[in-house]
Enzyme design. Structure first.
Site, PDB file in Angstrom:
ATOM      1  N   CYS A  92       0.806  -1.230   0.000  1.00 14.23           N
ATOM      2  CA  CYS A  92       0.000   0.000   0.000  1.00 14.23           C
ATOM      3  C   CYS A  92       0.841   1.284   0.000  1.00 14.23           C
ATOM      4  O   CYS A  92       1.452   1.595  -1.011  1.00 14.23           O
ATOM      5  CB  CYS A  92      -0.995  -0.062   1.153  1.00 14.23           C
ATOM      6  SG  CYS A  92      -2.385   1.040   0.923  1.00 14.23           S
ATOM      7  N   HIS A 191      -3.250  -5.644   2.272  1.00  9.27           N
ATOM      8  CA  HIS A 191      -2.870  -5.749   3.681  1.00  9.27           C
ATOM      9  C   HIS A 191      -3.483  -7.029   4.205  1.00  9.27           C
ATOM     10  O   HIS A 191      -4.041  -7.813   3.470  1.00  9.27           O
ATOM     11  CB  HIS A 191      -3.505  -4.608   4.483  1.00  9.27           C
ATOM     12  CG  HIS A 191      -2.970  -3.259   4.214  1.00  9.27           C
ATOM     13  ND1 HIS A 191      -1.837  -2.777   4.811  1.00  9.27           N
ATOM     14  CD2 HIS A 191      -3.445  -2.248   3.448  1.00  9.27           C
ATOM     15  CE1 HIS A 191      -1.646  -1.522   4.427  1.00  9.27           C
ATOM     16  NE2 HIS A 191      -2.597  -1.173   3.591  1.00  9.27           N
TER      17      HIS A 191
HETATM   18  N1  GLN Z   1      -2.129   7.073   1.759  1.00 13.18           N
HETATM   19  C1  GLN Z   1      -2.293   6.030   0.854  1.00 13.18           C
HETATM   20  C2  GLN Z   1      -3.670   5.912   0.212  1.00 13.18           C
HETATM   21  O1  GLN Z   1      -4.689   6.093   0.883  1.00 13.18           O
HETATM   22  C3  GLN Z   1      -1.843   4.721   1.498  1.00 13.18           C
HETATM   23  C4  GLN Z   1      -2.837   4.074   2.406  1.00 13.18           C
HETATM   24  C5  GLN Z   1      -2.349   2.809   3.061  1.00 13.18           C
HETATM   25  O2  GLN Z   1      -1.157   2.516   3.106  1.00 13.18           O
HETATM   26  N2  GLN Z   1      -3.270   2.054   3.624  1.00 13.18           N
HETATM   27  O3  GLN Z   1      -3.730   5.682  -0.961  1.00 13.18           O
END
Ligand code: GLN
Length: 234
Positions: A92, A191
């Protein structure tokens, strides 16, 4: 005894939705086979020596700003590690920074380290939920996880997706792709943690790092966890 070294990049800043489970899985799957896995945490200001595997987790935009700045100092070193076929896994927010840049809703572009030919732009919708994809990389050919991002990632050049979305949104909710791969660098929005419930992918990463297939393990529980999520929307 075989030995591998894993660098966990910026765990104090990027580690949400159980990303640490990926490290625990790698450690355990090595230990069960008599392979020693040395895990080194790399924090802001630390130097990064050569490692077989690099892991970087997810986080909020705020934490990504700090990590983006820090990573610029290590960009050419990490690119040389990629080019000698070290293994990278980014989840992510970490995945986004392995590309060229992440453009948040407000403020400046956060520069990535261009390990992948990919870029990310914040969208106006948040993708939250279970993900199932089909991949040509491993058997069983499904991978499962949980996504929560508003960034939309687009791949270019020789960077290929990890797979095709069956359930969920993946890279951008438009082109049906999920994740990215270039050389031995992998990025994904999954995740959950990702590796505990995709043991075949954990072993694939270990195979790339070791240069040979690791011996099979008794994976009844891991496979049940995987199967319980394949095709599951809610
Ligand atoms: N800030 C990023 C997004 O929302 C990453 C989010 C995350 O790592 N869960 O796209």
């Amino acid at each position: 005894m075989k030995k591998l070294k894993l660098a966990h990049l910026y765990p104090k800043l990027l580690n949400i939705y159980g990303d640490i489970g990926n490290i625990i899985t790698m450690k355990k799957r090595c230990e069960w086979r008599g392979i020693e896995l040395e895990v080194n945490e790399i924090n802001i200001g630390d130097t990064i020596g050569g490692h077989d595997i690099y892991f970087i987790g997810g986080g909020q935009d705020r934490e990504q700003i700090e990590v983006s700045k820090e990573l610029q100092k290590h960009k050419s070193f990490l690119q040389s590690e990629r080019d000698r076929m070290a293994v990278f896994l980014g989840i992510c927010g970490g995945y986004q920074l392995m590309g060229h840049y992440y453009q948040p809703h407000k403020g400046d572009k956060l520069l990535g380290i261009s390990l992948l030919d990919a870029y990310t732009v914040a969208g106006n919708k948040r993708f939250i939920g279970n993900v199932t994809i089909k991949t040509g990389l491993v058997e069983p050919d499904t991978l499962v996880g949980f996504e929560n991002h508003s960034g939309l990632t687009y791949l270019e050049g020789s960077t290929e997706p990890i797979g095709k979305v069956i359930i969920g949104n993946g890279n951008n909710g438009q082109d049906n792709t999920e994740g990215a791969r270039y050389k031995n660098v992998f990025g994904t929005y999954m995740h959950g943690s990702f590796l505990p419930k995709n043991p075949q992918f954990a072993d694939y990463l270990l195979e790339l790092a070791l240069g040979s297939k690791p011996e099979p393990l008794e994976d009844t529980i891991e496979n049940l966890a995987h199967a319980s999520l394949v095709g599951k929307k809610y």
